[in-house]
Design a protein around this motif. Sequence first.
Motif, short mmCIF file in Angstrom:
data_model
loop_
_atom_site.label_atom_id
_atom_site.label_comp_id
_atom_site.label_asym_id
_atom_site.label_seq_id
_atom_site.Cartn_x
_atom_site.Cartn_y
_atom_site.Cartn_z
N PHE A 143 -12.26 -8.45 -6.31
CA PHE A 143 -11.64 -7.09 -6.65
C PHE A 143 -10.81 -6.67 -5.59
O PHE A 143 -9.73 -6.26 -5.88
N THR A 144 -11.25 -6.81 -4.14
CA THR A 144 -10.61 -6.23 -3.24
C THR A 144 -9.31 -7.03 -3.15
O THR A 144 -8.30 -6.62 -2.66
N ILE A 145 -9.44 -8.26 -3.11
CA ILE A 145 -8.16 -9.21 -2.98
C ILE A 145 -7.29 -8.90 -4.00
O ILE A 145 -5.93 -8.65 -3.81
N SER A 146 -7.58 -8.62 -5.18
CA SER A 146 -6.73 -8.26 -6.27
C SER A 146 -5.96 -7.00 -5.94
O SER A 146 -4.88 -6.53 -6.23
N ILE A 147 -6.72 -6.11 -5.44
CA ILE A 147 -5.94 -4.64 -4.98
C ILE A 147 -5.14 -4.92 -4.10
O ILE A 147 -4.06 -4.34 -4.11
N GLY A 148 -5.34 -5.61 -2.97
CA GLY A 148 -4.45 -5.90 -1.90
C GLY A 148 -3.33 -6.53 -2.52
O GLY A 148 -2.13 -6.17 -2.15
N LEU A 149 -3.49 -7.54 -3.36
CA LEU A 149 -2.21 -8.37 -3.99
C LEU A 149 -1.34 -7.38 -4.92
O LEU A 149 -0.24 -7.73 -5.10
N LEU A 150 -1.86 -6.22 -5.16
CA LEU A 150 -1.23 -5.32 -6.15
C LEU A 150 0.11 -4.84 -5.35
O LEU A 150 1.01 -4.14 -5.96
N SER A 151 -0.01 -4.82 -3.72
CA SER A 151 1.29 -4.63 -3.12
C SER A 151 2.42 -5.34 -3.36
O SER A 151 3.65 -5.04 -3.25
N PHE A 152 2.17 -6.29 -4.27
CA PHE A 152 3.53 -7.21 -4.73
C PHE A 152 4.18 -6.32 -5.76
O PHE A 152 5.34 -6.39 -5.90
#
Lengths: 263, 326
Positions: A160-169
């Motif tokens: 979940f944390t990785i997907s939040i980080g990736l939201l920067s896209f």
Amino acid sequence: MKKYIFIFKSEIMTNFQYILNILTHFIGTFILLFIFLNLWQYIYSDPNKLINGYNMNQMIWYVIVTEVLWTSVGARQLSRKISLDVKSGNIAYNLNKPYNYIGYSLSSHLGSISVRLLIYIILGIIVGYLFLGSFPNLNIINIILVLLSGILAITINILFTISIGLLSFIIEDSSPIYWLYSKLILVLGVIFPIEYFPKVVQPILNYSPIYAMSYGPAKLLIDFTYINFSKIFISQIIYLIIAYSLCMLVYKKGVKNLNVNGG
Amino acid sequence: MAIIEVNKLSKTFKVKLKEKGLKGSLKSIIKPKYKEIKAVKNISFQVEKGEIIAFIGPNGAGKSTTIKMLTGILYPDKGNIKVLDIDPRQERKKLAYEIGTVFGQKEQLWTHLTPYDNFKFFGAIYDIPESRVEKKIKEFTELFEIEEFINTPVRNLSLGQRIRCEIIASLIHEPKVLFLDEPTIGLDPVVKENIRTLIKRMNKEYKTTIFLTSHDVGDIEKLCKRVIIINNGTVVLDDSMENLKYHYLNKKIVEAKMKEKVNLDDEEGITILKDKGYNLKIEVDTKKRSIADAIKLLNPDNIVDINISNIPLEDIISNIYKKDRK
């Protein structure tokens, strides 16, 4: 799979150089634990009294497990690192390597926290024993299953944390979303068990990721039954698939629109 | 056989615009404006097996964008790419096993691990059997002369040592094509020369095709037989190094030290580059005037010392850049 184990191993090798850092970090967690433990001791004037179905020992072990699960993940650093990778374009350099970026990030982060996790578990057990003078009543199989559930909980949290980080896209800076996520987990999953919340909210929490990421493994440690284990395990597998799919969705969408400035 | 085929390739970036100050910031939230930057415009070229090709251009010309599209990092908007008959858009992972990349400005090694552990790591991610990785490490350790520091953590290595290890890491899986993006940036002349020798040896011994971008003319001159110059997103020159030099070799630089002052003016085929009275520097276009003519103009009896040289490659390239800008 072999390559991901190697990534995991390489991170462990790197992190062996930071044992002192990890121990220093635990002091912060210990202070927090100390406050909670004293608070619960104060609330439970009689240790055998049940509050929302928990006696004092169970409550204290619950907090120790959820604290260890939450703090050992280092989710804030991970989300910031991924977000920075996306914003700076560094993520691009992972694209021409023959691995899956999500698998790489997951195994690399699991490797980087495994030494810390091990130390936190040992220190958590010591702190719990010093406070309560006893261990939860579990046999070896129960312990293995609790550990398995703990690892699954951490994996879901990392994804979940990785997907939040990736939201920067998509939104340039994902830190406000991480802030919201961390506070929700902390309030709804770390400090209090689900039974402490109003009856209307409880079914929602029971179907939420908090059940799989925080409540589940802690509940298993203090009240292990195979029915509980299977319910928690199923929920964890479902959330593992959801979290991974979410990561892949954001990642694939982001990579297509990736802009990397040239040199 | 062409190992890299690029056909009418284009890439446009969308960049957010922001007006000055606080007002501009607020405006960009409510009504964001974007500008389109055409980084690569309709370029085509081919690279043959075993070639060492220089892909050069000024900053912002589109070199790195092209490399990133060739290696599957960026998706092109238009056009076709085939690297080893693989389309990087469709089969990025498959291509990754066949190519190696070194970005001089970007570390790919794990800095807390030793070069040896790093090589083992790269071997594992490329699914190379352990015995083969060991063999390759041994081979490259000798070829790249890294025995001395193979067990020192990468963070303690000098830049030159690190670049050598970066190149080895990108070669562990025996790629057929190696993309080197400014591999000698920041290195001192001795280490640069060392790296160039290694690249040449690698191309000779393993027949690796090398696609090189560099701002260092020495890299290009000493390594490459063919050069592609890209500027403003388009290919402005695609020729052999020999032709490039030959084309410009009709111009010579004559530097002369005189006994007495000479009054010379620009005339057909002769351009005065520097006139400091007793010291003269002129450019002679030998298509229009012979060197003998130029010397006669100076008066041979008046010459104390003379040096006739070709135009440096650096000037040739920057002239091409400038010409294209006009």
